[in-house]
Design a protein around this motif. Structure first.
Motif, mmCIF file in Angstrom:
data_model
loop_
_atom_site.group_PDB
_atom_site.id
_atom_site.type_symbol
_atom_site.label_atom_id
_atom_site.label_comp_id
_atom_site.label_asym_id
_atom_site.label_seq_id
_atom_site.Cartn_x
_atom_site.Cartn_y
_atom_site.Cartn_z
ATOM 1 N N VAL A 1 -75.669 74.483 -51.257
ATOM 2 C CA VAL A 1 -75.636 73.951 -49.895
ATOM 3 C C VAL A 1 -75.340 72.458 -49.972
ATOM 4 C CG1 VAL A 1 -76.972 73.544 -47.789
ATOM 5 C CG2 VAL A 1 -77.343 75.633 -49.085
ATOM 6 N N ARG A 2 -74.467 72.000 -49.087
ATOM 7 C CA ARG A 2 -74.167 70.567 -48.977
ATOM 8 C C ARG A 2 -74.259 70.195 -47.505
ATOM 9 N NH1 ARG A 2 -69.674 68.791 -52.406
ATOM 10 N NH2 ARG A 2 -71.392 68.169 -53.716
ATOM 11 N N VAL A 3 -75.061 69.176 -47.204
ATOM 12 C CA VAL A 3 -75.243 68.671 -45.842
ATOM 13 C C VAL A 3 -74.810 67.211 -45.847
ATOM 14 C CG1 VAL A 3 -76.910 68.201 -44.011
ATOM 15 C CG2 VAL A 3 -77.161 70.261 -45.412
ATOM 16 N N ILE A 4 -73.856 66.863 -44.972
ATOM 17 C CA ILE A 4 -73.299 65.516 -44.920
ATOM 18 C C ILE A 4 -73.623 64.901 -43.566
ATOM 19 C CG2 ILE A 4 -71.165 64.159 -45.016
ATOM 20 C CD1 ILE A 4 -70.029 66.546 -46.712
ATOM 21 N N GLY A 5 -74.059 63.655 -43.599
ATOM 22 C CA GLY A 5 -74.341 62.971 -42.342
ATOM 23 C C GLY A 5 -74.748 61.534 -42.564
ATOM 24 N N ALA A 6 -74.959 60.853 -41.438
ATOM 25 C CA ALA A 6 -75.380 59.443 -41.486
ATOM 26 C C ALA A 6 -76.780 59.362 -42.073
ATOM 27 C CB ALA A 6 -75.353 58.853 -40.081
ATOM 28 N N SER B 1 -72.997 65.709 -39.757
ATOM 29 C CA SER B 1 -71.603 65.712 -39.319
ATOM 30 C C SER B 1 -70.821 66.873 -39.919
ATOM 31 C CB SER B 1 -70.925 64.392 -39.664
ATOM 32 O OG SER B 1 -70.963 64.163 -41.060
ATOM 33 N N ASN B 2 -71.294 67.405 -41.043
ATOM 34 C CA ASN B 2 -70.612 68.528 -41.699
ATOM 35 C C ASN B 2 -71.598 69.200 -42.644
ATOM 36 O OD1 ASN B 2 -68.682 70.319 -42.542
ATOM 37 N ND2 ASN B 2 -67.343 68.794 -43.476
ATOM 38 N N ALA B 3 -71.418 70.491 -42.863
ATOM 39 C CA ALA B 3 -72.270 71.220 -43.800
ATOM 40 C C ALA B 3 -71.544 72.472 -44.272
ATOM 41 C CB ALA B 3 -73.592 71.598 -43.143
ATOM 42 N N VAL B 4 -71.838 72.875 -45.495
ATOM 43 C CA VAL B 4 -71.342 74.133 -46.041
ATOM 44 C C VAL B 4 -72.484 74.811 -46.786
ATOM 45 C CG1 VAL B 4 -68.895 73.507 -46.233
ATOM 46 C CG2 VAL B 4 -70.430 73.006 -48.112
ATOM 47 N N MET B 5 -72.512 76.127 -46.694
ATOM 48 C CA MET B 5 -73.496 76.906 -47.436
ATOM 49 C C MET B 5 -72.742 78.050 -48.098
ATOM 50 S SD MET B 5 -77.163 78.398 -46.275
ATOM 51 C CE MET B 5 -76.982 80.138 -45.969
ATOM 52 N N PHE B 6 -72.656 77.998 -49.418
ATOM 53 C CA PHE B 6 -71.868 78.965 -50.156
ATOM 54 C C PHE B 6 -72.600 80.289 -50.325
ATOM 55 C CE2 PHE B 6 -70.443 74.740 -51.471
ATOM 56 C CZ PHE B 6 -69.125 74.817 -51.064
ATOM 57 N N GLY C 1 -68.165 55.996 -45.878
ATOM 58 C CA GLY C 1 -68.794 55.124 -44.892
ATOM 59 C C GLY C 1 -70.302 55.077 -45.055
ATOM 60 N N GLN C 2 -71.026 55.318 -43.960
ATOM 61 C CA GLN C 2 -72.486 55.298 -43.951
ATOM 62 C C GLN C 2 -73.079 56.660 -44.299
ATOM 63 O OE1 GLN C 2 -74.449 52.618 -43.325
ATOM 64 N NE2 GLN C 2 -72.655 51.315 -43.142
ATOM 65 N N ASP C 3 -72.231 57.671 -44.527
ATOM 66 C CA ASP C 3 -72.707 59.036 -44.758
ATOM 67 C C ASP C 3 -73.198 59.227 -46.181
ATOM 68 O OD1 ASP C 3 -72.014 59.616 -42.189
ATOM 69 O OD2 ASP C 3 -70.338 60.937 -42.676
ATOM 70 N N ILE C 4 -74.140 60.168 -46.305
ATOM 71 C CA ILE C 4 -74.605 60.626 -47.617
ATOM 72 C C ILE C 4 -74.471 62.139 -47.660
ATOM 73 C CG2 ILE C 4 -76.209 58.723 -48.003
ATOM 74 C CD1 ILE C 4 -78.506 60.629 -47.238
ATOM 75 N N SER C 5 -74.489 62.695 -48.843
ATOM 76 C CA SER C 5 -74.426 64.134 -49.035
ATOM 77 C C SER C 5 -75.737 64.584 -49.661
ATOM 78 C CB SER C 5 -73.262 64.502 -49.954
ATOM 79 O OG SER C 5 -73.310 65.872 -50.278
ATOM 80 N N LEU C 6 -76.425 65.499 -48.975
ATOM 81 C CA LEU C 6 -77.622 66.114 -49.519
ATOM 82 C C LEU C 6 -77.197 67.426 -50.150
ATOM 83 C CD1 LEU C 6 -80.091 65.587 -46.533
ATOM 84 C CD2 LEU C 6 -79.704 64.104 -48.507
ATOM 85 N N ASN C 7 -77.506 67.605 -51.429
ATOM 86 C CA ASN C 7 -77.093 68.793 -52.156
ATOM 87 C C ASN C 7 -78.318 69.616 -52.529
ATOM 88 O OD1 ASN C 7 -74.351 67.902 -52.195
ATOM 89 N ND2 ASN C 7 -74.936 66.460 -53.768
#
Length: 187
Positions: free
Chosen positions: A138-143, A155-160, A177-183
């Motif tokens: 799972v990857r969750v992307i956002g500010a 702002s975006n997410a995927v769950m394989f 930018g200001q976004d991070i990815s939570l994995n």
């Protein structure tokens, strides 16, 4: 000679106009959402909990070594009061088939990734339950929140795949930018 920025022009024409019936005509521009793919959640809910407050009796003598602080990386990673009622923030990420909206009321389309992030799907049955343990599932992307601990908006997410035993969060990554990815990986 003046050039037209194609991305700005596309953004302008990809807006959906919604007109509400009333005595006065109100027009609201809303962004058009891309259709959800099988691995994309249609929405996300961010639960924001209040920070733990120190107990006055325990924290009053900390300078003298009488009590530990409320938060210390050696002692705990819990800085939020998870027993409190969280503030919820819903984000729609894509549109479900036949332009239906993401259901934020039902619990049948929900995957709770951690105490902070809940993903919502058009149809949860389309997500595979066979996962690779060593890959990011799972990857969750956002500010990023001010603390850098999580995201304040998705702002975006995927769950394989949907991990039957839950998820283990990996270190956050810088994104654009200001976004991070939570994995997250499967437990």
């Amino acid at each position: 000679m003046r050039l037209i920025n194609c991305s700005s022009l596309f953004s302008f024409f990809s807006a959906v106009i919604v007109v509400f019936g009333s005595d006065e005509t109100d027009v609201e521009l809303k962004p058009a959402f891309n259709p959800c793919k099988r691995i994309n959640p249609c929405g996300a809910t961010i639960s924001t909990y209040p920070l733990l407050e120190p107990d006055a009796e325990e924290s009053s003598g900390f300078g003298s070594g009488a009590a530990p602080p409320v938060y210390d990386e050696i002692l705990t990673h819990e800085i939020y009061d998870l027993n409190a009622t969280p503030e919820l923030h819903n984000s729609t990420l894509c549109s479900c088939p036949e332009d239906s909206t993401c259901d934020f009321e039902s619990d049948s389309n929900v995957v709770k990734v951690d105490y902070h992030v809940t993903l919502r799907f058009c149809n949860l049955e389309t997500i595979s339950t066979v996962c690779k343990r060593n890959d990011v599932n799972v990857r969750v992307i956002g500010a990023a929140q001010a603390s850098g601990d999580s995201v304040q908006e998705v702002s975006n997410a995927v769950m394989f795949c949907n991990c039957p035993n839950g998820f283990s969060r990996q270190p956050a990554e810088s994104w654009s930018g200001q976004d991070i990815s939570l994995n997250y990986k499967c437990l």
